[in-house]
Write an enzyme that holds these catalytic residues in place. Structure first.
Site, PDB file in Angstrom:
ATOM      1  N   LYS A 134      86.161  43.093 -28.418  1.00  0.00           N
ATOM      2  CA  LYS A 134      84.799  43.562 -28.732  1.00  0.00           C
ATOM      3  C   LYS A 134      83.974  43.730 -27.476  1.00  0.00           C
ATOM      4  O   LYS A 134      83.282  44.742 -27.299  1.00  0.00           O
ATOM      5  CB  LYS A 134      84.140  42.534 -29.669  1.00  0.00           C
ATOM      6  N   ASN A 135      84.076  42.791 -26.572  1.00  0.00           N
ATOM      7  CA  ASN A 135      83.234  42.852 -25.374  1.00  0.00           C
ATOM      8  C   ASN A 135      83.723  43.884 -24.361  1.00  0.00           C
ATOM      9  O   ASN A 135      82.933  44.359 -23.536  1.00  0.00           O
ATOM     10  CB  ASN A 135      83.108  41.471 -24.741  1.00  0.00           C
TER      11      ASN A 135
ATOM     12  N   ARG B  16      72.934  43.256 -28.186  1.00  0.00           N
ATOM     13  CA  ARG B  16      72.483  42.751 -26.891  1.00  0.00           C
ATOM     14  C   ARG B  16      73.053  43.587 -25.755  1.00  0.00           C
ATOM     15  O   ARG B  16      72.448  43.785 -24.732  1.00  0.00           O
ATOM     16  CB  ARG B  16      72.946  41.303 -26.718  1.00  0.00           C
TER      17      ARG B  16
ATOM     18  N   CYS C 165      68.145  35.823 -27.747  1.00  0.00           N
ATOM     19  CA  CYS C 165      69.509  35.502 -28.189  1.00  0.00           C
ATOM     20  C   CYS C 165      69.561  34.003 -28.509  1.00  0.00           C
ATOM     21  O   CYS C 165      68.856  33.199 -27.939  1.00  0.00           O
ATOM     22  CB  CYS C 165      70.481  35.845 -27.066  1.00  0.00           C
TER      23      CYS C 165
ATOM     24  N   ARG D 211      69.371  34.774 -21.459  1.00  0.00           N
ATOM     25  CA  ARG D 211      70.062  36.050 -21.220  1.00  0.00           C
ATOM     26  C   ARG D 211      69.249  37.007 -20.325  1.00  0.00           C
ATOM     27  O   ARG D 211      68.938  38.130 -20.708  1.00  0.00           O
ATOM     28  CB  ARG D 211      70.413  36.737 -22.542  1.00  0.00           C
ATOM     29  N   PRO D 212      68.829  36.577 -19.147  1.00  0.00           N
ATOM     30  CA  PRO D 212      68.089  37.482 -18.258  1.00  0.00           C
ATOM     31  C   PRO D 212      68.997  38.608 -17.752  1.00  0.00           C
ATOM     32  O   PRO D 212      70.229  38.520 -17.862  1.00  0.00           O
ATOM     33  CB  PRO D 212      67.691  36.573 -17.102  1.00  0.00           C
ATOM     34  N   ILE D 213      68.404  39.691 -17.234  1.00  0.00           N
ATOM     35  CA  ILE D 213      69.221  40.769 -16.643  1.00  0.00           C
ATOM     36  C   ILE D 213      68.789  41.050 -15.208  1.00  0.00           C
ATOM     37  O   ILE D 213      68.931  42.169 -14.704  1.00  0.00           O
ATOM     38  CB  ILE D 213      69.174  42.049 -17.511  1.00  0.00           C
ATOM     39  N   ASP D 214      68.275  40.024 -14.543  1.00  0.00           N
ATOM     40  CA  ASP D 214      67.806  40.206 -13.156  1.00  0.00           C
ATOM     41  C   ASP D 214      68.917  40.637 -12.197  1.00  0.00           C
ATOM     42  O   ASP D 214      68.687  41.404 -11.260  1.00  0.00           O
ATOM     43  CB  ASP D 214      67.163  38.909 -12.652  1.00  0.00           C
ATOM     44  N   GLN D 215      70.134  40.214 -12.443  1.00  0.00           N
ATOM     45  CA  GLN D 215      71.233  40.622 -11.556  1.00  0.00           C
ATOM     46  C   GLN D 215      71.615  42.082 -11.768  1.00  0.00           C
ATOM     47  O   GLN D 215      71.997  42.777 -10.830  1.00  0.00           O
ATOM     48  CB  GLN D 215      72.461  39.713 -11.781  1.00  0.00           C
TER      49      GLN D 215
ATOM     50  N   ASP E 230      82.744  31.415 -24.649  1.00  0.00           N
ATOM     51  CA  ASP E 230      82.813  31.953 -26.017  1.00  0.00           C
ATOM     52  C   ASP E 230      83.801  31.192 -26.877  1.00  0.00           C
ATOM     53  O   ASP E 230      83.905  31.455 -28.076  1.00  0.00           O
ATOM     54  CB  ASP E 230      83.198  33.441 -26.002  1.00  0.00           C
TER      55      ASP E 230
ATOM     56  N   ILE F 174      77.612  27.649 -18.751  1.00  0.00           N
ATOM     57  CA  ILE F 174      77.201  29.058 -18.632  1.00  0.00           C
ATOM     58  C   ILE F 174      75.845  29.304 -19.301  1.00  0.00           C
ATOM     59  O   ILE F 174      74.945  29.903 -18.719  1.00  0.00           O
ATOM     60  CB  ILE F 174      78.268  29.984 -19.277  1.00  0.00           C
TER      61      ILE F 174
ATOM     62  N   ARG G 281      79.671  40.509 -36.365  1.00  0.00           N
ATOM     63  CA  ARG G 281      79.346  41.299 -35.163  1.00  0.00           C
ATOM     64  C   ARG G 281      80.583  41.403 -34.264  1.00  0.00           C
ATOM     65  O   ARG G 281      80.751  42.357 -33.528  1.00  0.00           O
ATOM     66  CB  ARG G 281      78.211  40.635 -34.374  1.00  0.00           C
TER      67      ARG G 281
HETATM   68  C1  EPZ Z   1      79.030  38.475 -21.827  1.00  0.00           C
HETATM   69  O1  EPZ Z   1      77.632  38.267 -21.906  1.00  0.00           O
HETATM   70  C2  EPZ Z   1      79.529  38.419 -23.253  1.00  0.00           C
HETATM   71  N1  EPZ Z   1      78.882  39.466 -24.029  1.00  0.00           N
HETATM   72  C3  EPZ Z   1      79.226  37.059 -23.868  1.00  0.00           C
HETATM   73  O2  EPZ Z   1      79.855  37.029 -25.132  1.00  0.00           O
HETATM   74  C4  EPZ Z   1      79.847  35.975 -23.000  1.00  0.00           C
HETATM   75  O3  EPZ Z   1      79.470  34.720 -23.509  1.00  0.00           O
HETATM   76  C5  EPZ Z   1      79.373  36.117 -21.546  1.00  0.00           C
HETATM   77  O4  EPZ Z   1      79.661  37.440 -21.071  1.00  0.00           O
HETATM   78  C6  EPZ Z   1      80.056  35.129 -20.616  1.00  0.00           C
HETATM   79  O5  EPZ Z   1      81.445  35.319 -20.672  1.00  0.00           O
HETATM   80  C7  EPZ Z   1      79.330  40.736 -23.891  1.00  0.00           C
HETATM   81  O6  EPZ Z   1      80.255  41.005 -23.133  1.00  0.00           O
HETATM   82  C8  EPZ Z   1      78.652  41.767 -24.744  1.00  0.00           C
HETATM   83  P1  EPZ Z   1      76.817  36.906 -18.269  1.00  0.00           P
HETATM   84  P2  EPZ Z   1      76.732  38.530 -20.584  1.00  0.00           P
HETATM   85  O7  EPZ Z   1      75.969  37.948 -17.674  1.00  0.00           O
HETATM   86  O8  EPZ Z   1      77.345  39.609 -19.780  1.00  0.00           O
HETATM   87  C9  EPZ Z   1      73.254  34.442 -16.399  1.00  0.00           C
HETATM   88  C10 EPZ Z   1      80.038  36.845 -27.437  1.00  0.00           C
HETATM   89  O9  EPZ Z   1      80.041  35.836 -28.135  1.00  0.00           O
HETATM   90  N2  EPZ Z   1      72.722  35.747 -15.990  1.00  0.00           N
HETATM   91  O10 EPZ Z   1      78.214  36.707 -17.773  1.00  0.00           O
HETATM   92  O11 EPZ Z   1      75.330  38.683 -21.020  1.00  0.00           O
HETATM   93  C11 EPZ Z   1      73.239  34.254 -17.918  1.00  0.00           C
HETATM   94  O12 EPZ Z   1      71.988  33.767 -18.340  1.00  0.00           O
HETATM   95  C12 EPZ Z   1      79.041  36.957 -26.304  1.00  0.00           C
HETATM   96  O13 EPZ Z   1      80.838  37.810 -27.555  1.00  0.00           O
HETATM   97  C13 EPZ Z   1      71.620  35.791 -15.131  1.00  0.00           C
HETATM   98  O14 EPZ Z   1      71.074  34.761 -14.749  1.00  0.00           O
HETATM   99  O15 EPZ Z   1      76.910  37.135 -19.846  1.00  0.00           O
HETATM  100  C14 EPZ Z   1      74.333  33.248 -18.134  1.00  0.00           C
HETATM  101  O16 EPZ Z   1      73.826  31.954 -17.875  1.00  0.00           O
HETATM  102  C15 EPZ Z   1      78.066  35.792 -26.293  1.00  0.00           C
HETATM  103  N3  EPZ Z   1      71.153  36.993 -14.745  1.00  0.00           N
HETATM  104  C16 EPZ Z   1      75.346  33.597 -17.034  1.00  0.00           C
HETATM  105  O17 EPZ Z   1      74.648  34.390 -16.083  1.00  0.00           O
HETATM  106  C17 EPZ Z   1      71.735  38.176 -15.147  1.00  0.00           C
HETATM  107  O18 EPZ Z   1      71.257  39.260 -14.736  1.00  0.00           O
HETATM  108  C18 EPZ Z   1      76.529  34.397 -17.521  1.00  0.00           C
HETATM  109  O19 EPZ Z   1      76.017  35.510 -18.230  1.00  0.00           O
HETATM  110  C19 EPZ Z   1      72.839  38.119 -16.003  1.00  0.00           C
HETATM  111  C20 EPZ Z   1      73.328  36.893 -16.412  1.00  0.00           C
END
Ligand code: EPZ
Length: 430
Positions: A22-23, A93, A117, A122-126, A305, A327, A397
């Site tokens: 899915k991801n 998301r 969420c 779930r910030p997107i600053d990166q 996950d 995480i 989902r």
């Molecule tokens: C993906 O989310 C997956 N979702 C999540 O799966 C999964 O839990 C996660 O990766 C970790 O493996 C999808 O692929 C759609 P991250 P993502 O960016 O990309 C922080 C599920 O159940 N962060 O790797 O959003 C964040 O807060 C879902 O299928 C920042 O600080 O996860 C977290 O603590 C749930 N700034 C860590 O990084 C950013 O800009 C990892 O998040 C982005 C993330």
């Protein structure tokens, strides 16, 4: 509101086929809009998140033809509206993937900001850091984040956090930037590799995916392709954990065992037998599970996950186990529900201290998020008596035919619409 009703106590036995990841699918469907030619994608899961992504790109003008339940043809050449704010995109998301894909292709994009969420901020600053480094200007208005650039130029980007989404999003934008981009501290998840392979199958030049340094040379044009999505590591892991918790014997088919190594290793520590072949993993759990300790980490560490699922299984193991969630900051919400089924778990910050109990007892519980919902189903499958799992929209989902696949493994489970049907199920299975 649909719900699952379950009579626990039956070990899962048999074989289950795993669907597409899915991801990976969510990112690949977004990346497919970067070509003006037809893209054919196979092994796509029929889950509500992926269906919402397809509807979102179609709503903005892409040609989308569902060739079969698990394959789709996409041609995005007619997309003229680069701002995605339709009702479908608001449901998921991972809408932010359309920002990277559309910015990469059209140098102008807008996406409605992903909602809150259940599992964390779930910030997107990166993501923003990467797009800015490539030369884009970002701004947010009325809940929509916009990214615009006269042109995108390759850059050397160091992620402050190992982020799957940021790694993939920056990779997509950089794929059509001018020159070379290096992403340091990149995520290494299997689906990061899958998107890189997909982009390369369209003519992109992405190297190093699966390591923490990804090098991308931008190209001007991405051509059509035919691509098959990798199997879902987390769906596979969920069935592995369900087999262990119910003391069953399940062969999980159509998987890549390498992607499941951290999960298999934990199950061996918990006393299970694991038998691997090239595309199958068999889990046999004949005696009570043993305790162990887990810390969720970016791949190849134990996946976040899969945290609710192993916590649930360890809740039945002998001894005390400790699970640390490194995480996300709020991914133990489901423990309150599990406690109502008899679990003895104390959550302190990002750590759960689990004292194994002999059994769970059936109860009516509510799924707070996708993976926790699946974990509560696992608990109900082991529990004494009947359980009802509500809010299963979260589970659907990311899991296709979840209750059907479990029933084929011997579980006594049905999806029902109301309490009358719950009573009917209870009478039928008393
Ligand atoms: C993906 O989310 C997956 N979702 C999540 O799966 C999964 O839990 C996660 O990766 C970790 O493996 C999808 O692929 C759609 P991250 P993502 O960016 O990309 C922080 C599920 O159940 N962060 O790797 O959003 C964040 O807060 C879902 O299928 C920042 O600080 O996860 C977290 O603590 C749930 N700034 C860590 O990084 C950013 O800009 C990892 O998040 C982005 C993330």
């Amino acid at each position: 509101m649909e719900k699952y009703v379950i009579k626990g106590g039956t070990p899962l036995v048999g074989e289950v086929e795993i669907g597409g990841a899915k991801n990976a699918a969510l990112a690949i469907l977004a990346a497919a809009t970067m070509s003006d030619e037809t893209v054919f994608i196979d092994n796509m899961p029929d889950a509500s998140d992926t269906n919402a992504m397809l509807q979102a790109i179609a709503s903005n003008g892409a040609f989308v033809e569902r060739v079969s339940r698990h394959s789709v043809k996409i041609n995005a050449s007619q997309i003229r509206n680069f701002t995605f704010e339709n009702e479908f995109i608001k449901k998921i998301r991972a809408s932010y993937y359309l920002l990277g894909a559309t910015l990469g292709k059209h140098k102008s994009a807008g996406v409605v900001l992903p909602g809150g969420c259940e599992i964390g901020l779930r910030p997107i600053d990166q993501h923003i850091k990467g797009f800015t480094a490539l030369g884009a200007t970002l701004n947010t208005e009325h809940g929509i984040i916009y990214a615009n650039a006269d042109k995108l130029v390759g850059a050397h980007i160091y992620l402050d956090v190992v982020s799957v989404g940021a790694t993939i999003n920056i990779m997509m934008a950089a794929a059509m930037a001018e020159g070379k981009t290096i992403i340091e501290n990149a995520a290494k998840e299997p689906h990061v590799v899958d998107i890189a392979n997909f982009l390369n199958s369209m003519g992109a030049n992405v190297k190093g995916a699966g390591t923490d340094v990804i090098r991308i040379r931008g190209v001007e044009h991405l051509h059509g392709t035919e691509y098959t999505i990798i199997p879902d590591q987390i769906e596979a892991g969920t069935f592995m954990m369900a087999a262990a918790a119910t003391k069953g014997d399940v062969t999980i088919k159509n998987v890549i065992p390498k992607h499941l190594e951290s999960i298999s290793a934990k199950l061996v520590e918990m006393g299970c037998q694991i038998h691997e072949s090239d595309d199958e993993v068999r889990v046999v759990a004949t005696k009570r599970l043993q305790n162990t300790h887990v810390k969720t980490l970016p791949y190849p560490g134990y996946p976040t996950d899969m945290q609710p699922q192993i916590t649930t299984a360890l809740g039945l193991a002998s001894g005390v186990s400790i699970v640390t969630e490194s995480i996300f900051e709020n991914r133990f919400k489901y423990v309150d529900e599990l406690t109502r089924m008899g679990a003895s778990i104390k959550v302190e910050g990002s750590t759960a201290i689990i004292e194994g109990v002999d059994k769970y007892t059936g109860a009516t519980v509510s799924a707070p998020d996708l993976r926790a919902g699946a974990a509560l189903v696992i608990a109900a499958l082991t529990a004494e008596g009947f359980s009802t799992v509500e809010d299963i929209k979260y589970i659907e989902r990311g899991y296709e035919d979840f209750e059907v696949k479990l029933r084929e493994l011997g579980a006594c489970i049905e999806k029902v619409n109301d309490d009358k049907e719950v009573q009917k199920f209870k009478l039928k299975n008393a």
